[in-house]
Design an enzyme around this catalytic site. Structure first.
Site, PDB file in Angstrom:
ATOM      1  CG  MET B  28      -2.227 -23.246  -3.923  1.00 57.18           C
ATOM      2  SD  MET B  28      -0.561 -23.230  -4.578  1.00 57.18           S
ATOM      3  CE  MET B  28      -0.653 -21.830  -5.684  1.00 57.18           C
ATOM      4  CG  HIS B  35     -10.429 -19.971  -3.966  1.00 57.83           C
ATOM      5  ND1 HIS B  35      -9.762 -18.773  -3.994  1.00 57.83           N
ATOM      6  CD2 HIS B  35      -9.570 -20.888  -4.463  1.00 57.83           C
ATOM      7  CE1 HIS B  35      -8.541 -18.946  -4.482  1.00 57.83           C
ATOM      8  NE2 HIS B  35      -8.408 -20.227  -4.792  1.00 57.83           N
ATOM      9  CE  LYS B 147      -6.999 -19.188 -13.066  1.00 56.29           C
ATOM     10  NZ  LYS B 147      -6.203 -18.436 -12.106  1.00 56.29           N
ATOM     11  CG  ASP B 148      -6.153 -23.124 -12.183  1.00 56.52           C
ATOM     12  OD1 ASP B 148      -5.363 -22.365 -12.757  1.00 56.52           O
ATOM     13  OD2 ASP B 148      -6.653 -22.879 -11.079  1.00 56.52           O
ATOM     14  NE  ARG B 185       0.779 -17.027  -9.532  1.00 56.64           N
ATOM     15  CZ  ARG B 185       0.566 -18.350  -9.464  1.00 56.64           C
ATOM     16  NH1 ARG B 185      -0.549 -18.876  -9.934  1.00 56.64           N
ATOM     17  NH2 ARG B 185       1.480 -19.143  -8.922  1.00 56.64           N
TER      18      ARG B 185
END
Lengths: 290, 290
Positions: B28, B35, B147-148, B185
């Site tokens: 995103m 990333h 992490k996700d 975030r």
């Protein structure tokens, strides 16, 4: 023609593409002239044709005819080969849905009406299995019969929305000489029911003539016209008669507002039959994802 | 590196495959070291790497941070190129969801818990957009951060169930020096919140040590251990603390029953942070569809 039962073997066989165009004809077997016309068209347009035969439990509701759905793999093998198939893919249920499958593809909106209303979950099952077949075969083109017009609309919507790299090719409904739409389920009909079944297409043709003569202008009028004639047939009970926009399947008032579909589903004894006509009558348009 | 904004141009660019291996890193945007580690791994393993940057509205609930989600495309372009990306795919919302998209991919079961419980619809949005990206890019491998962890599990399940021809590669969580998991975030955090945020990983590490020392044997004990420590952090409110089997995400009693995940989500001010550890600690296993 080769018959393949596992996904892994099919993938291995199809992997070296070398630029040839690959066509897929997904079926539930018990092939009839409708299927064969799809296979023939695929064979004309593609260098390699895969025909899948899989009676997909996910698209049958409780109390539907999953268990008695007609099957004859040996006959299918012969017919598919004669029509030009290169590979017959006949996976078992455990191969397609190994324990614990949890993923569903759902197309909302145009699945609420027609067969979607009578058969809740049916089109989730269709979209999910077709999505699987597209991923397994990776066809350039996939061929579907317009008799299942809502199915075609649902699959076109899915392909569009999920950007699936496949061209959906809708093909005209193939009919018996007396007009009855070819269907694997026609074998369920008793001789008496078989005679009565001709009323479906006869009525849709009459409505088409009335519409072309300018005597049917409103969707509601067309529904009433069809419904009244079907109700006169003994032993026939109506599941639905609807006239909607096509392929959007939205309600419409005037028939000249947009392309439309007159679609019917009836029960004759324990057999459910569907049929439809598109107004104005023309070839289905092909659809590719953006 | 080329930046591409439309699906049609991307397809044209990728079409002549000539047997090269293609990697996809869906993001995103607002790229961080997490990333970049995915992009670097993709560049090591694949001949061509596509990085997508798309803030997917479908995976944000009402009242979530869709509008304020951080964006910096120029920085992303530079970082992605340095990390080894060949193509940066940056479609707009209208390109990905042209008016009237009606299709959803839903993974049931393992989406009911953890973030799925706090963010209803979130994983439908994730599965749907990842499915679209897979169809647009047709990668051989797709890279996702652990992490996700629940996202990884959901995508692996989807790929498995729908027979998608792609290998899902989970990659280890990348952390700041003080242990905070990298996240776009994190920029929302005030300096004070940023200091407090370290409690997440600190607590998960303590629990890991306790488990390895044989002092935590039951899932419920581990939950309590983590919860008590998090509750001591000022200004932090717990969304969930759960210890489940991994990747199945089923409740479990004893920690030695199966591989497990200790997962937490908290709010620090208006920022929601997640983190997790897998027990016993090892590399995520790769998953390919049958």
């Amino acid at each position: 023609m080769q018959r393949i039962e596992t996904i892994a073997r099919l993938r291995n066989l199809l992997r070296p593409r070398r630029g040839r165009r690959l066509g897929l004809v997904p079926t539930m077997g018990y092939l009839h002239e409708g299927h064969l016309s799809l296979i023939r068209q695929a064979a004309e347009e593609c260098e390699q044709v895969v025909v899948s035969v899989f009676v997909n439990p996910l698209q049958f509701g409780p109390g539907e005819d999953l268990d008695r759905y007609p099957r004859d793999l040996e006959r299918d093998r012969q017919l598919a080969e004669e029509a030009g198939a290169d590979i017959l893919f006949t996976p078992g249920v455990e191969e397609m849905y190994p324990g614990g499958a949890k993923t569903t593809v759902r197309v909302t909106g145009l699945t609420d009406r027609l067969c979607g209303a009578s058969r809740p979950g049916h089109f989730d099952g269709v979209a999910t299995v077709v999505s699987k077949l597209f991923h397994i075969v990776e066809p350039d083109r996939a061929y579907f019969g317009q008799k299942d017009a809502q199915q075609v609309a649902v699959i076109q919507q899915m392909v569009h929305d999920l950007n699936m790299p496949v061209e959906v090719v809708p093909c005209p409904t193939v009919r018996e000489e007396d007009g009855l739409a070819m269907s694997s389920r026609n074998v369920y009909l008793s001789p008496e029911e078989r005679r009565r079944a001709t009323t479906l297409y006869k009525t849709l043709r009459e409505a088409t003539r009335e519409r072309e003569a300018g005597r049917l202008c409103q969707a509601a009028e067309a529904v009433q016209f069809i419904r009244e004639r079907l109700e006169m047939t003994e032993g026939l009970s109506i599941d639905y008669v609807e006239v909607l926009s096509y392929p959007g399947l939205e309600p419409l008032e005037r028939l000249d507002e947009s392309r439309s579909i007159a679609a019917v589903a009836v029960h004759l004894g324990s057999t459910r039959l569907i049929d439809n006509v598109i107004w104005p009558q023309e070839e289905g348009t092909r659809c590719t994802a953006p």
